[in-house]
Write an enzyme that holds these catalytic residues in place. Structure first.
Site, mmCIF file in Angstrom:
data_model
loop_
_atom_site.group_PDB
_atom_site.id
_atom_site.type_symbol
_atom_site.label_atom_id
_atom_site.label_comp_id
_atom_site.label_asym_id
_atom_site.label_seq_id
_atom_site.Cartn_x
_atom_site.Cartn_y
_atom_site.Cartn_z
ATOM 1 N NE ARG A 112 93.640 -9.147 32.362
ATOM 2 C CZ ARG A 112 93.999 -9.584 31.022
ATOM 3 N NH1 ARG A 112 93.569 -8.872 30.167
ATOM 4 N NH2 ARG A 112 94.535 -10.873 30.990
ATOM 5 C CD GLU B 151 86.356 -9.767 30.637
ATOM 6 O OE1 GLU B 151 87.001 -10.673 30.246
ATOM 7 O OE2 GLU B 151 86.757 -8.589 30.583
ATOM 8 C CG HIS C 150 88.877 -10.551 27.284
ATOM 9 N ND1 HIS C 150 89.087 -10.449 28.582
ATOM 10 C CD2 HIS C 150 90.327 -10.478 26.764
ATOM 11 C CE1 HIS C 150 90.205 -10.438 29.057
ATOM 12 N NE2 HIS C 150 91.047 -10.235 27.809
#
Ligand code: DGY
Length: 327
Positions: free
Chosen positions: A239, A268, A287
């Site tokens: 993360r 993000e 991601h």
């Protein structure tokens, strides 16, 4: 009789949609590329019994407050740091997630990013496409060796262990740091336990695999980065909130560490004018740790099954907060 309402914050693969449609009335946010707007989410959850969500939505207290009939929040992810689990638990709302099935796929991507960063794969691709390749050069696009190097894995959970197995195949010396020791990993893979500071100082590759939580918030900051080798490569597929991005940027810019490979960011999507994106010694991905076709399809199906179990009042396949069943 009308079916219970499920809010599906992103269109899922057909297999999962099919399951959901059979048992629920669906509101689906159908955009290919954008998350459900907050206002739409807050509106649609008002009559919802369940939400099928993902890492891009914040299911915080405001959303839970807006959804008085909610029984289940099912996320298509193993991580659940985007969900207010405490509030949901207090209200008897089950949280479902998708552990296990994405372990190997995420470890593959972690290793791909490690190798791409160490061996400058993205630099090389750009170099060829930009027409800069004039001749073979003795030190052209030279990187760091992987085979035989020392890897330090922070967070020896399922995915950390899967990364360790890959590293063993590259004859890497294996160090790890974890909340608790993992004797079976030490025995099976020859991994050696280190304090966080020792691991940072000894590793050629520092791979962060810790879950996102208030305890791990910015666990890698200026002090931790200052302990790493100048030749170190830092990889994060966990993360973005686990890292102080400003400190990482400074260290990379001043070449106090050699490079970083990042699949996750504090915000993000990362802004295109973010300082990290101005650096050549950073490889960035959007991601995609678990993004193989097979794994994402399996994750969607599990997320659908969790949601359906939740609206039926049954136990989910994988529950983050099993305490809701004790009440
Ligand atoms: C997860 O599962 O938590 C990932 O970050 C999304 O695949």
């Amino acid at each position: 009789m009308s079916k219970p309402k499920l809010v599906v914050t992103r269109e899922l693969p057909e297999e999962a949609m099919h399951l959901l449609k059979e048992e629920a009335d669906l509101y689906v946010w159908e955009s290919e590329s954008e998350s459900i707007p907050r206002s739409v989410l807050l509106q649609e959850v008002q009559q919802a019994t369940g939400i099928v969500t993902n890492v891009a939505d914040s299911i915080d207290r405001e959303v839970l407050d807006a959804a008085p009939h909610l029984r289940v929040v099912s996320t298509m992810a193993v991580g659940f740091d985007n969900i207010d689990v405490n509030t949901a638990t207090q209200r008897g709302i089950a949280i479902g997630h998708t552990p296990g099935i994405l372990t190997e796929t995420t470890a593959d991507l972690t290793f791909a990013l490690l190798m791409a960063t160490a061996r400058r794969v993205v630099d090389g691709d750009r170099f060829v496409r930009n027409g800069e390749w004039k001749s073979w050069g003795p030190m052209l696009l030279t990187g760091q060796d992987i085979y035989g190097a020392t890897i330090g894995i922070i967070g020896m959970g399922r995915i950390g262990e899967a990364v360790a197995r890959r590293a063993a195949g590259f004859a890497m010396k294996l160090l790890y740091h974890n909340r608790s020791r993992r004797p079976e990993v030490e025995q099976k893979l020859g991994a050696e336990y280190r304090s966080l500071d020792e691991l940072l100082a000894e590793s050629d590759y520092v791979v962060l695999m810790a879950p996102g939580s208030p305890d791990t918030y910015r666990m890698i900051g200026a002090r931790e980065i200052s302990l790493m080798k100048r030749s170190a490569v830092f990889i994060n597929t966990s993360r973005g909130t686990n890292v102080d991005e400003q400190a990482l940027y400074q260290a990379l810019k001043e070449k106090r560490i050699w490079a970083a490979g990042l699949d996750v960011f504090e915000q993000e999507p990362i802004r295109t004018d973010h300082p990290l994106l101005s650096l050549d010694n950073v490889v960035v991905l959007p991601h995609i740790g678990s993004a193989s076709i097979a794994t994402r399809t399996r994750m969607a199906v599990i997320a659908a099954k969790n949601a359906l179990a939740g609206i039926r009042g049954e136990r989910l396949l994988h529950t983050v907060n099993p305490e809701v069943y004790e009440a």
